[in-house]
Design a protein around this motif. Structure first.
Motif, PDB file in Angstrom:
ATOM      1  N   ALA A 181      -5.827   0.229   0.646  1.00 25.97           N
ATOM      2  CA  ALA A 181      -4.691  -0.037  -0.237  1.00 25.97           C
ATOM      3  C   ALA A 181      -3.379   0.050   0.533  1.00 25.97           C
ATOM      4  O   ALA A 181      -2.473  -0.764   0.337  1.00 25.97           O
ATOM      5  CB  ALA A 181      -4.693   0.946  -1.402  1.00 25.97           C
ATOM      6  N   ALA A 182      -3.266   1.043   1.407  1.00 18.51           N
ATOM      7  CA  ALA A 182      -2.047   1.169   2.211  1.00 18.51           C
ATOM      8  C   ALA A 182      -1.887  -0.011   3.155  1.00 18.51           C
ATOM      9  O   ALA A 182      -0.764  -0.513   3.365  1.00 18.51           O
ATOM     10  CB  ALA A 182      -2.089   2.476   3.001  1.00 18.51           C
ATOM     11  N   SER A 183      -2.996  -0.481   3.720  1.00 23.77           N
ATOM     12  CA  SER A 183      -2.915  -1.644   4.603  1.00 23.77           C
ATOM     13  C   SER A 183      -2.505  -2.888   3.838  1.00 23.77           C
ATOM     14  O   SER A 183      -1.750  -3.733   4.350  1.00 23.77           O
ATOM     15  CB  SER A 183      -4.270  -1.875   5.280  1.00 23.77           C
ATOM     16  N   ASP A 184      -2.977  -3.021   2.612  1.00 21.86           N
ATOM     17  CA  ASP A 184      -2.651  -4.198   1.805  1.00 21.86           C
ATOM     18  C   ASP A 184      -1.170  -4.294   1.486  1.00 21.86           C
ATOM     19  O   ASP A 184      -0.637  -5.408   1.319  1.00 21.86           O
ATOM     20  CB  ASP A 184      -3.466  -4.185   0.507  1.00 21.86           C
ATOM     21  N   VAL A 185      -0.506  -3.137   1.364  1.00 15.53           N
ATOM     22  CA  VAL A 185       0.929  -3.169   1.038  1.00 15.53           C
ATOM     23  C   VAL A 185       1.794  -3.171   2.290  1.00 15.53           C
ATOM     24  O   VAL A 185       3.010  -3.008   2.208  1.00 15.53           O
ATOM     25  CB  VAL A 185       1.311  -1.982   0.135  1.00 15.53           C
ATOM     26  N   GLY A 188       1.457   0.174   8.517  1.00 16.90           N
ATOM     27  CA  GLY A 188       0.828   0.049   9.821  1.00 16.90           C
ATOM     28  C   GLY A 188      -0.154   1.175  10.077  1.00 16.90           C
ATOM     29  O   GLY A 188      -0.209   2.175   9.349  1.00 16.90           O
ATOM     30  N   LYS A 189      -0.944   1.026  11.146  1.00 20.17           N
ATOM     31  CA  LYS A 189      -1.959   2.025  11.471  1.00 20.17           C
ATOM     32  C   LYS A 189      -1.339   3.380  11.777  1.00 20.17           C
ATOM     33  O   LYS A 189      -1.857   4.415  11.359  1.00 20.17           O
ATOM     34  CB  LYS A 189      -2.789   1.553  12.653  1.00 20.17           C
ATOM     35  N   LEU A 190      -0.213   3.381  12.501  1.00 19.92           N
ATOM     36  CA  LEU A 190       0.434   4.646  12.840  1.00 19.92           C
ATOM     37  C   LEU A 190       0.949   5.351  11.597  1.00 19.92           C
ATOM     38  O   LEU A 190       0.824   6.569  11.463  1.00 19.92           O
ATOM     39  CB  LEU A 190       1.572   4.394  13.836  1.00 19.92           C
ATOM     40  N   ARG A 191       1.529   4.588  10.672  1.00 20.54           N
ATOM     41  CA  ARG A 191       2.049   5.181   9.445  1.00 20.54           C
ATOM     42  C   ARG A 191       0.915   5.700   8.563  1.00 20.54           C
ATOM     43  O   ARG A 191       1.028   6.775   7.959  1.00 20.54           O
ATOM     44  CB  ARG A 191       2.881   4.156   8.676  1.00 20.54           C
ATOM     45  N   ILE A 192      -0.181   4.970   8.494  1.00 23.35           N
ATOM     46  CA  ILE A 192      -1.338   5.429   7.721  1.00 23.35           C
ATOM     47  C   ILE A 192      -1.874   6.731   8.296  1.00 23.35           C
ATOM     48  O   ILE A 192      -2.204   7.665   7.559  1.00 23.35           O
ATOM     49  CB  ILE A 192      -2.431   4.347   7.712  1.00 23.35           C
ATOM     50  N   PHE A 193      -1.929   6.795   9.615  1.00 27.36           N
ATOM     51  CA  PHE A 193      -2.408   8.024  10.247  1.00 27.36           C
ATOM     52  C   PHE A 193      -1.472   9.191   9.970  1.00 27.36           C
ATOM     53  O   PHE A 193      -1.918  10.286   9.617  1.00 27.36           O
ATOM     54  CB  PHE A 193      -2.541   7.811  11.755  1.00 27.36           C
ATOM     55  N   ARG A 194      -0.154   8.949  10.107  1.00 28.90           N
ATOM     56  CA  ARG A 194       0.818  10.029   9.973  1.00 28.90           C
ATOM     57  C   ARG A 194       0.944  10.520   8.543  1.00 28.90           C
ATOM     58  O   ARG A 194       1.132  11.721   8.304  1.00 28.90           O
ATOM     59  CB  ARG A 194       2.182   9.549  10.492  1.00 28.90           C
ATOM     60  N   THR A 195       0.854   9.620   7.572  1.00 27.53           N
ATOM     61  CA  THR A 195       1.123   9.998   6.186  1.00 27.53           C
ATOM     62  C   THR A 195      -0.128  10.242   5.354  1.00 27.53           C
ATOM     63  O   THR A 195      -0.042  10.855   4.286  1.00 27.53           O
ATOM     64  CB  THR A 195       1.961   8.906   5.492  1.00 27.53           C
ATOM     65  N   MET A 196      -1.280   9.775   5.826  1.00 24.93           N
ATOM     66  CA  MET A 196      -2.497   9.922   5.026  1.00 24.93           C
ATOM     67  C   MET A 196      -3.604  10.671   5.762  1.00 24.93           C
ATOM     68  O   MET A 196      -4.088  11.710   5.310  1.00 24.93           O
ATOM     69  CB  MET A 196      -3.016   8.539   4.591  1.00 24.93           C
ATOM     70  N   ILE A 197      -4.006  10.146   6.906  1.00 22.35           N
ATOM     71  CA  ILE A 197      -5.166  10.710   7.596  1.00 22.35           C
ATOM     72  C   ILE A 197      -4.873  12.110   8.112  1.00 22.35           C
ATOM     73  O   ILE A 197      -5.657  13.047   7.896  1.00 22.35           O
ATOM     74  CB  ILE A 197      -5.604   9.785   8.740  1.00 22.35           C
ATOM     75  N   LEU A 198      -3.744  12.276   8.810  1.00 20.26           N
ATOM     76  CA  LEU A 198      -3.423  13.587   9.390  1.00 20.26           C
ATOM     77  C   LEU A 198      -3.251  14.668   8.328  1.00 20.26           C
ATOM     78  O   LEU A 198      -3.836  15.761   8.464  1.00 20.26           O
ATOM     79  CB  LEU A 198      -2.180  13.477  10.272  1.00 20.26           C
ATOM     80  N   PRO A 199      -2.480  14.441   7.251  1.00 14.66           N
ATOM     81  CA  PRO A 199      -2.357  15.509   6.244  1.00 14.66           C
ATOM     82  C   PRO A 199      -3.677  15.874   5.584  1.00 14.66           C
ATOM     83  O   PRO A 199      -3.900  17.040   5.245  1.00 14.66           O
ATOM     84  CB  PRO A 199      -1.379  14.902   5.215  1.00 14.66           C
ATOM     85  N   LEU A 200      -4.554  14.896   5.401  1.00 15.40           N
ATOM     86  CA  LEU A 200      -5.823  15.166   4.736  1.00 15.40           C
ATOM     87  C   LEU A 200      -6.847  15.826   5.664  1.00 15.40           C
ATOM     88  O   LEU A 200      -7.844  16.376   5.194  1.00 15.40           O
ATOM     89  CB  LEU A 200      -6.409  13.865   4.169  1.00 15.40           C
TER      90      LEU A 200
END
Length: 281
Positions: A181-185, A188-200
């Protein structure tokens, strides 16, 4: 006797055997070691000399700093490498990643003694690497035996797969749907990592780091076979105090010191679990 009271007595009676076993095998030895650590070996009187010895004696202080250096370096390198490996296994779909996913845990099933001796035959100055270099006219002496670098290398061999397993389990709980969903909107990969993957995944990273820290503070096999005469890691220093010098009071004091060092990591683990809901929010 009321029904509620009977149920409570039955429940307590079922728990009592396990509670007694824990008290006799865990709590009693800990309390006994703490009491013994404050006693003079000859008179039995109260003293702090057993503790001050490890912080005032130059050799013992070097052992403490040497252990902390090896443990901290091991934790940092192992967690970084394990996190990168876990990310690769979680988000890269290829034959190579599947093969690595099936093989990376094999070091956990190799007996520690066998693994250490295998590493010694490779990195010692007359080992496999040196012999390969001799074929090309190069004398390769790594100098890793009886040195901190050799112990750290062996520790990484044991701990990277373990930490990667724990982190990969946490990453596996992140739904693909939120990343897609984040990619669809347009994220970028770095932002997805920083805001979603890393916190989780930060909770799993901290938990893995605490286990790696605690397991290496008291490590024995690797520093015993690959470490030098001085300085020594605390596990070897404890072995010397107990078996070579027969100083049981100082041994107890060193055991308490090691426990306190590990309790810092345990405190981080408990804090991480208490903050889990806040981090997920």
């Amino acid at each position: 006797m009321s029904k509620n009271l009977k149920q409570k007595l039955v429940a307590y009676g079922m728990v009592l055997p396990a509670f007694l076993v824990v008290m006799l095998t865990v709590a009693y030895p800990i309390v006994s070691a703490v009491i013994q650590s404050f006693q003079d070996g000859s008179t039995g009187e109260f003293t702090l000399a057993n503790y001050t010895y490890f912080f005032t004696d130059a050799a013992q202080r070097s052992n403490l700093l040497y252990t902390l250096y090896i443990v901290i370096v091991t934790v940092v390198i192992a967690i970084v490498a394990a996190y990168l490996l876990a990310l690769y296994l979680r988000f890269v779909k290829s034959k190579i990643s599947r093969a690595i996913g099936m093989l990376y845990l094999l070091p956990r099933f190799v007996p520690a003694m066998c693994a250490v001796y295998a590493m010694i035959t490779i990195i010692r100055d007359t080992g496999l690497i040196n012999r390969i270099g001799q074929l090309f006219g190069v004398n390769i002496n790594l100098g890793m035996m009886y040195h901190a670098s050799g112990i750290i290398t062996m520790n990484l061999w044991f701990n990277i797969p373990f930490a990667a397993m724990m982190i990969a389990a946490g990453l596996g709980g992140i739904p693909d749907s939120i990343i897609e969903a984040a990619s669809d909107v347009g994220a970028g990969k770095l932002r997805i990592f920083r805001t979603m993957i890393l916190p989780l995944s930060v909770k799993d990273v901290v938990v893995a780091a605490t286990f790696v820290f605690m397991s290496n503070v008291s490590s024995f096999t690797t520093p015993y076979l690959m470490g030098g005469n001085a300085p020594k890691m605390l596990g070897i220093a404890l072995f010397d105090q107990f078996n070579r010098y027969l100083d049981y009071n100082r041994s107890a004091a060193l055991s308490v010191i090691m426990f306190l060092i590990c309790s810092v990591s345990a405190g981080v683990y408990i804090y991480t679990n208490l903050k889990e809901n806040d981090w997920e929010k």
